[in-house]
Design an enzyme around this catalytic site. Structure first.
Site, mmCIF file in Angstrom:
data_model
loop_
_atom_site.group_PDB
_atom_site.id
_atom_site.type_symbol
_atom_site.label_atom_id
_atom_site.label_comp_id
_atom_site.label_asym_id
_atom_site.label_seq_id
_atom_site.Cartn_x
_atom_site.Cartn_y
_atom_site.Cartn_z
ATOM 1 N N ASP A 188 -34.805 -70.208 53.827
ATOM 2 C CA ASP A 188 -35.631 -69.058 54.211
ATOM 3 C C ASP A 188 -36.913 -69.047 53.383
ATOM 4 O OD1 ASP A 188 -36.548 -66.663 55.216
ATOM 5 O OD2 ASP A 188 -35.223 -65.433 53.984
ATOM 6 N N GLU A 192 -44.352 -62.952 53.879
ATOM 7 C CA GLU A 192 -43.516 -62.457 54.968
ATOM 8 C C GLU A 192 -42.416 -61.565 54.435
ATOM 9 O OE1 GLU A 192 -39.959 -62.246 57.489
ATOM 10 O OE2 GLU A 192 -40.138 -63.206 55.530
#
Length: 471
Positions: free
Chosen positions: A302, A336
């Site tokens: 991730d 993000e």
């Protein structure tokens, strides 16, 4: 030699297609669906060439190896950190060295939070040190920490029923894992809801589908007008243990120490590279993942995997000598994890050209073996995407699901641009998500090869069709 043959077929195909114009122009005649089906079927050999190169050819394992080099060298990449800026500069140079076009950095302002030293010690009914990870943007505790009795609840509803008991205590949430979307609200909103009833701090059971005593971090959000309290995640095991202790009426006391600090926003960049379109360079198919990560593990899954298969998609297309009619634009987002901060600023900068975006794609749910593509768009656009996905029959990955949204592309989707995201084994993904376990060991290079092939076929074909996807 087989790949060379496919490449030649692909180039011939490119040259043979008509130029067309953007479908958002009212004067442009639109193809019938049958004509679009026939057009997409003509990409069968090109799709095979991409698959062969990515999965079986000289490009296999390339995205994995590129990613391993970055994360083994730099490590995790938290917004505002030196690690992230080093990763951005290294990736920028690598993109230039790989021969992609218009490689550049677009400045943005991003949050800067550091967790500092942190600990949680249960002092009653026994001495026991718990593993914790502070949540993003959490405030810290006083130097001596916060020592208070614990109130264990399983839901926000239970917290409200027992609100009178919460004042002056540390609220521990032992919410069950139902799905990430359902359970993550406790991580995001837990501190605010606990503060509303007078709690001094909150500890949230990690949002994970499986645990081997590993806390999972993530973002949380304070609310204007509500007192900010320190908040962290604990392991599934410790949340369940304290729930069992409390169920017997035994008092639990915990000392929580967190050195977390929020600094002013700092400078960072979105990283951009392209293959310029041959006929309509102003029209865009955007392919993306985010380069930042949390400050634990390596940020490999991730979203290193999603970012690097997005880069790989352009590399595969370039290696085969293909140049689509529209521009393929790679964007590696920053910040993000703090709520799509870099992507929001990109949208504000580029939304003036929103009518030129045919499709926005984001890979941010792991790069395990894909099961298909998630898509949000009109019924006609979905039918076209189903035809595009049929080109992936050699990989047995053809399904088109709903909900193509992603943190970094939602701005575009909400404005009407079709959006797509990669779908794979999400249950396994949440074993490692936002934890120390998010390392290269959690990834499989062969599965990344397949994910890259899917990403490349979809992005190339959509970018090369005569017409943009209908809104």
């Amino acid at each position: 030699m087989k790949l060379l043959i496919f490449t030649f077929v692909g180039v011939v195909h490119l040259l043979s297609l008509g130029s067309g114009k953007a479908i958002h122009k009212a004067s442009t005649p639109q193809k019938t669906f049958k004509e679009i089906q026939e057009e997409i079927a003509g990409y069968t050999d090109v799709a095979k060439a991409i698959i062969n190169l990515a999965v079986y050819g000289r490009a296999q394992n390339r995205s994995y190896e590129r990613l391993a080099h970055l994360v083994d060298t730099v490590g995790p990449r938290l917004s505002g950190s030196k690690n992230l800026e080093e990763a951005i500069q290294l990736t920028y140079q690598s993109l230039k060295d790989s021969g992609l076009e218009n490689v550049h950095l677009e400045p943005v302002k991003v949050p800067h939070w550091e967790r500092g030293e942190e600990s949680a010690m249960m002092v009653k009914p026994r001495l026991y040190k718990m593993a914790i990870l502070g949540l993003g943007s959490s405030i810290g505790t006083p130097a001596e920490g916060i020592t208070a009795e614990v109130l264990v609840v399983n839901s926000f509803d239970e917290l409200q029923r027992r609100a009178i008991e919460a004042k002056g205590k540390i609220v521990v949430y032992n919410q069950p894992y139902i799905s990430y979307a359902t359970s993550v609200k406790y991580r995001v909103q837990g501190a605010v809801e606990a503060a509303k009833v007078g709690a001094l701090a909150s500890l949230i059971r990690s949002v994970a589908s499986f645990s081997i005593y590993s806390p999972h971090t993530g973002n949380q959000k304070y609310q204007d007008g509500v007192t900010k309290i320190p908040t962290a995640c604990i392991t599934v095991e410790d949340a369940e243990m304290m729930s069992r202790i409390a169920s017997h009426g035994t008092t639990i006391v915990v000392n929580l120490k967190m050195g977390a600090v929020n600094y002013p926003d700092t400078d960072s960049f979105n990283t951009v590279a392209e293959i310029t379109g041959s006929r309509h360079p102003e029209q865009i198919v955007l392919v993306s993942g985010h380069l930042d990560s949390w400050d634990v593990g390596q940020g490999a899954m991730d979203d290193g995997g999603g970012a690097f298969i997005s880069w790989e998609a352009l590399s595969l297309i370039k290696d085969l000598g293909l140049r689509p009619k529209r521009t393929l634009r790679l964007v590696l987002w920053t910040a993000e994890e703090q709520g799509g901060v870099g992507a929001s600023q990109y949208y504000q900068l580029h939304k003036v050209n929103i009518s030129q975006y045919s499709l926005v794609m984001e890979s941010d749910a792991g790069t395990y073996l894909p099961t298909g593509l998630q898509f949000t768009g009109s019924d006609k656009a979905r039918s076209i995407m189903e035809e595009v996905m049929s080109l992936l029959r050699p990989l047995n990955i053809t399904q088109v699901f709903t909900k193509g949204e992603g943190e970094d592309i939602n701005f575009w989707i909400q404005a009407g641009v079709p959006g797509a995201s990669l779908l794979d084994d999400l249950n396994k993904y949440f074993f490692f998500h936002h934890s120390h376990g998010d390392t290269m060991t959690a990834l499989d290079p062969k599965q990344m090869n397949v994910a890259a092939a899917v990403w490349a076929v979809v992005s190339y074909v959509v970018a090369d069709l005569d017409e943009m996807l209908p809104r």
